[in-house]
Design a protein around this motif. Structure first.
Motif, PDB file in Angstrom:
ATOM      1  N   PHE A  12       0.826  -1.218   0.000  1.00  0.00           N
ATOM      2  CA  PHE A  12       0.000   0.000   0.000  1.00  0.00           C
ATOM      3  C   PHE A  12       0.855   1.262   0.000  1.00  0.00           C
ATOM      4  O   PHE A  12       0.527   2.235  -0.677  1.00  0.00           O
ATOM      5  CB  PHE A  12      -0.967  -0.009   1.189  1.00  0.00           C
ATOM      6  CG  PHE A  12      -2.214  -0.800   0.924  1.00  0.00           C
ATOM      7  CD1 PHE A  12      -3.159  -0.328   0.028  1.00  0.00           C
ATOM      8  CD2 PHE A  12      -2.430  -2.016   1.543  1.00  0.00           C
ATOM      9  CE1 PHE A  12      -4.309  -1.051  -0.243  1.00  0.00           C
ATOM     10  CE2 PHE A  12      -3.565  -2.755   1.276  1.00  0.00           C
ATOM     11  CZ  PHE A  12      -4.505  -2.274   0.393  1.00  0.00           C
ATOM     12  N   VAL A  46      -3.859   9.201   2.693  1.00  0.00           N
ATOM     13  CA  VAL A  46      -4.503   8.353   3.708  1.00  0.00           C
ATOM     14  C   VAL A  46      -3.986   6.922   3.585  1.00  0.00           C
ATOM     15  O   VAL A  46      -3.685   6.246   4.578  1.00  0.00           O
ATOM     16  CB  VAL A  46      -6.043   8.391   3.544  1.00  0.00           C
ATOM     17  CG1 VAL A  46      -6.711   7.424   4.505  1.00  0.00           C
ATOM     18  CG2 VAL A  46      -6.578   9.794   3.757  1.00  0.00           C
ATOM     19  N   MET A  47      -3.856   6.470   2.330  1.00  0.00           N
ATOM     20  CA  MET A  47      -3.393   5.109   2.068  1.00  0.00           C
ATOM     21  C   MET A  47      -1.988   4.916   2.635  1.00  0.00           C
ATOM     22  O   MET A  47      -1.665   3.875   3.216  1.00  0.00           O
ATOM     23  CB  MET A  47      -3.378   4.885   0.553  1.00  0.00           C
ATOM     24  CG  MET A  47      -3.477   3.450   0.117  1.00  0.00           C
ATOM     25  SD  MET A  47      -3.241   3.349  -1.669  1.00  0.00           S
ATOM     26  CE  MET A  47      -4.860   3.094  -2.241  1.00  0.00           C
ATOM     27  N   GLY A  50      -2.149   4.630   6.402  1.00  0.00           N
ATOM     28  CA  GLY A  50      -2.669   3.299   6.741  1.00  0.00           C
ATOM     29  C   GLY A  50      -1.623   2.215   6.504  1.00  0.00           C
ATOM     30  O   GLY A  50      -1.429   1.327   7.333  1.00  0.00           O
ATOM     31  N   GLY A  51      -0.940   2.304   5.366  1.00  0.00           N
ATOM     32  CA  GLY A  51       0.081   1.321   5.026  1.00  0.00           C
ATOM     33  C   GLY A  51       1.210   1.324   6.060  1.00  0.00           C
ATOM     34  O   GLY A  51       1.666   0.264   6.503  1.00  0.00           O
ATOM     35  N   LEU A  54       0.140  -0.428   9.122  1.00  0.00           N
ATOM     36  CA  LEU A  54       0.183  -1.891   8.980  1.00  0.00           C
ATOM     37  C   LEU A  54       1.610  -2.399   9.101  1.00  0.00           C
ATOM     38  O   LEU A  54       1.869  -3.443   9.715  1.00  0.00           O
ATOM     39  CB  LEU A  54      -0.396  -2.312   7.630  1.00  0.00           C
ATOM     40  CG  LEU A  54      -1.908  -2.464   7.524  1.00  0.00           C
ATOM     41  CD1 LEU A  54      -2.249  -3.160   6.216  1.00  0.00           C
ATOM     42  CD2 LEU A  54      -2.468  -3.267   8.678  1.00  0.00           C
ATOM     43  N   TRP A  56       4.007  -1.083  10.761  1.00  0.00           N
ATOM     44  CA  TRP A  56       4.368  -0.982  12.183  1.00  0.00           C
ATOM     45  C   TRP A  56       3.814  -2.172  12.962  1.00  0.00           C
ATOM     46  O   TRP A  56       4.521  -2.837  13.699  1.00  0.00           O
ATOM     47  CB  TRP A  56       3.836   0.346  12.740  1.00  0.00           C
ATOM     48  CG  TRP A  56       4.305   0.636  14.115  1.00  0.00           C
ATOM     49  CD1 TRP A  56       5.566   0.991  14.501  1.00  0.00           C
ATOM     50  CD2 TRP A  56       3.516   0.590  15.309  1.00  0.00           C
ATOM     51  NE1 TRP A  56       5.609   1.180  15.850  1.00  0.00           N
ATOM     52  CE2 TRP A  56       4.372   0.936  16.382  1.00  0.00           C
ATOM     53  CE3 TRP A  56       2.177   0.302  15.574  1.00  0.00           C
ATOM     54  CZ2 TRP A  56       3.919   1.000  17.688  1.00  0.00           C
ATOM     55  CZ3 TRP A  56       1.740   0.361  16.884  1.00  0.00           C
ATOM     56  CH2 TRP A  56       2.604   0.709  17.931  1.00  0.00           C
TER      57      TRP A  56
END
Lengths: 155, 503
Positions: A12, A46-47, A50-51, A54, A56
């Motif tokens: 992502f 935003v992606m 978020g990526g 994930l 982390w």
């Protein structure tokens, strides 16, 4: 196929970076900094967040990077699953030259033999299935399903 | 009154009525075969509706899904395998009733409660939708932007997996919606030089890929043989049902109303409504200890709720064009293809269509009684169809369906790629509902966001300046704060759960 969250997160992040790079070339409105790139840039941002989240959590989870789920193990299972994209790709490349009425009974019959293990019954079901779908789509709904080799025979 | 009669006259025309009955039979089949969900059934129906007029097209979808949600109860009670996820909440209970020799009572209660729940949901839809539409006529781009965003945020909030994965799934859907000509300046975006993508990604192959190819991959990998269902006496399905439902009439009313409201929340559909209704009826029951032992109270509540949710989901879909669940997301896609943009204007300009949709709902729920009995009668035969034969044929259907809308093989590629990606995402616990909602809503969100930000000249305070818009904005931001809080809490809890191992 289960992947560690860090792997999916990485995908992502990479995707969002590509999008952010691509939108730099988009024009903007004359007096305002907004344009076709604004919305995709916000989504990509935003992606990326978020990526990174994930990645982390994935690094801390100690889950293997990629692992095949239990239910997918075994050569027979994988063989049957590969038939799904195989069937679709074969249809895409062969339906025009060979034609729906000739290709589909063979293709469907072969797939059914793989799933049921009974070739004779599969051939019969494939013929009936092809006829039924031909009747529904080509005859009733007038979808131009390709005739292929049969074009010259019929016309 | 005239309008109502006209609507029913339209729906009862022989051709439309035939399509509704055929779609009902299809829905009953889809619902009662485990592995075929109502959403997948709808996705497979879309290529056919493409060739129909708007009213029969919507009628087909409404009828098929209404029937499928009920029919999911049939294998649940007979085999302890829910036919659709919406029946999962009370499958065990229904199966326990079978063990007590009350399988007919369980199915009868399922059928009648589904009808009652469905009709209550329709009543809510008929009364609430025009009122909300009248209020929302004054909405500007700010309100629409926040509303759509609130809808998408709800979809993440109710999905069971981690909020981060929900957000990412949403982003994928929104990105897919940006492919093609943009709404502001008409620039080509992310088309990779391909002429097929200029008009955007077609919705039909995406739907089929996401909901059918994923399921086919799973089912082909693990073919399962269903056990033989027990014989069912139809006579026993009718007797005793009335008194049972009357005994729990409060639960039926409560669950039906609650189901309609849950259905109206974007992202929360029939399955969530059933789980919540079951849990609440246990809480309020006079004999909660009997739950799980083949006691009909939970079944009565949950099977009313899931059908009510199905109708409730149409409230935001018709009024705002914001889908209440995956099925209505597909329906909105179909409406857009027919050149109808759902929104409050539909209630002003196209009352005939709206009334016809209401009429279809009433008709479909009433048809459920006779057709439901027939489906239970035929279920032994239906459940006998081997899955290893079924799924290859469905795959062929998918290929033709994806091709049929635009007569292009490019769409078959789209179906395959989306299907494989969606399969991988689902395997890794990414929910698909936010993605499909985002794909359908993407253009609405972007258009209203761009309109608003250009009008406001970049001043974000303008987004909160109007009373309704501001309220919706604050609600959305509150929801986000909750989502972020939940994520952090999960991470914190995960760390504490790990600690004892490391010490």
């Amino acid at each position: 196929m289960r992947m560690n969250d860090a792997v999916t997160g990485g995908i992502f992040v990479l995707l969002s970076a590509i999008i952010l790079f691509a939108v730099r070339g988009f024009p903007t409105l004359p007096d305002q900094p907004y344009g076709p790139g604004t919305f995709p840039a916000i989504i990509a941002a935003v992606m990326m967040v978020g990526g990174l989240g994930l990645i982390w959590s994935g690094i801390r989870s100690h889950v293997p990077l990629v692992e095949v789920a239990d239910w997918m193990r075994g050569p027979a299972t994988l063989h049957r699953m590969v038939w799904v994209p195989g069937f679709v790709i074969a249809y895409i490349y062969l339906s025009k030259p060979v034609g729906f009425p000739l290709l589909v009974p063979v293709l469907l019959g072969a797939f059914l033999s793989v799933t049921t293990g009974r070739p004779a019954r599969s051939a019969l079901i494939a013929l009936l299935g092809t006829a039924a779908l031909w009747l529904l789509f080509a005859y009733t709904l007038r979808v131009p399903l390709p005739l292929g080799l049969l074009t010259e025979v019929i016309y | 009154m005239d309008a109502v009669l006209t609507a029913f006259a339209e729906v009862l025309q022989p051709q439309v009525f035939f399509i509704i009955v055929a779609a009902s039979a299809y829905g009953l089949m889809i619902g009662s075969i485990p592995g075929l969900t109502a959403t997948m059934g709808t996705a497979l129906l879309v290529p056919i509706t493409f060739f129909l007029d708007p009213i029969p097209a919507i009628g087909a979808i409404v009828a098929a899904t209404t029937m499928a949600i009920f029919a999911g109860d049939i294998p649940g009670a007979l085999l302890r395998i829910p036919g659709t996820p919406a029946s999962a909440a009370y499958t065990d209970e229904a199966y326990r009733m079978r063990e007590k020799g009350q399988v007919e009572l369980a199915l009868g209660v399922n059928m009648v409660c589904s009808t009652i729940g469905g009709l209550v949901g329709v009543a809510v839809l008929i009364f609430a939708a025009p009122q909300i539409a009248a209020v929302s006529l004054g909405f500007s781009s700010y309100e629409y932007f926040w509303l759509a965003l609130l809808g998408l945020s709800c979809a993440i909030f109710v999905s069971s997996s981690s909020p981060v994965k929900g957000v990412l799934s949403l982003c994928v859907g929104l990105m897919l919606s940006t492919i093609g000509i943009d709404v502001v300046m008409g620039v080509k975006r992310f088309t990779f030089g391909d002429t097929e993508l200029i008009g955007g990604v077609s919705i039909i192959p995406v739907l089929i890929g996401m909901f059918a190819i994923t399921e086919i991959l799973r089912k082909v990998a693990r073919p399962s043989r269903l056990p033989a269902p027990p014989p069912v006496r139809l006579g026993a399905m009718v007797s005793g049902v009335g008194s049972t439902i009357w005994r729990f009439k409060g639960g039926v009313a409560r669950s039906s109303l609650m189901g309609s409201v849950i259905g109206a929340l974007p992202g929360a559909g029939a399955d969530i409504a059933a789980w919540i209704a079951y849990a609440i009826s246990k809480k309020f029951s006079r004999s909660p200890e009997k739950f799980g032992t083949g006691y009909p109270e939970g079944i009565v509540s949950a099977s009313s709720a899931n059908n009510a949710a199905l109708s409730g989901a149409y409230v935001p879909s018709l009024v705002f064009g914001i889908p209440g669940d995956t099925i209505t997301a597909i329906l909105i896609g179909v409406l857009l293809m027919k050149g109808i943009t759902p929104g409050p204007m539909v209630f002003v300009m196209d009352t005939g269509l709206v009334n016809a949709i209401f009429a279809v709902f009433v008709l479909a729920n009433l048809l459920m009684l006779p057709l439901g009995l027939a489906a239970v009668y035929g279920s032994r035969r239906l459940l006998g169809i081997p899955q290893d034969i079924l799924f290859p044929i469905i795959l062929l259907f998918c290929v033709i369906g994806a091709f049929a809308a635009n007569n292009t093989l490019f769409d078959v590629w789209v179906m395959l790629v989306v299907g494989l990606v969606a399969f991988l995402l689902e395997e890794n616990d990414f929910p698909l509902a936010p993605m499909i909602l985002a794909l359908i809503l993407g253009q609405l969100v972007e258009e209203n966001f761009m309109k608003s930000i250009i009008k406001a000249d970049g001043h974000l305070a303008e987004f909160f300046a109007r009373p309704i818009g501001g309220t919706l904005g604050v609600l959305t931001l509150t929801l986000w704060a909750l989502l972020i809080g939940m994520s952090l809490h999960r991470a914190w809890r995960g760390r504490h759960a790990e600690k004892p191992e490391t010490e």
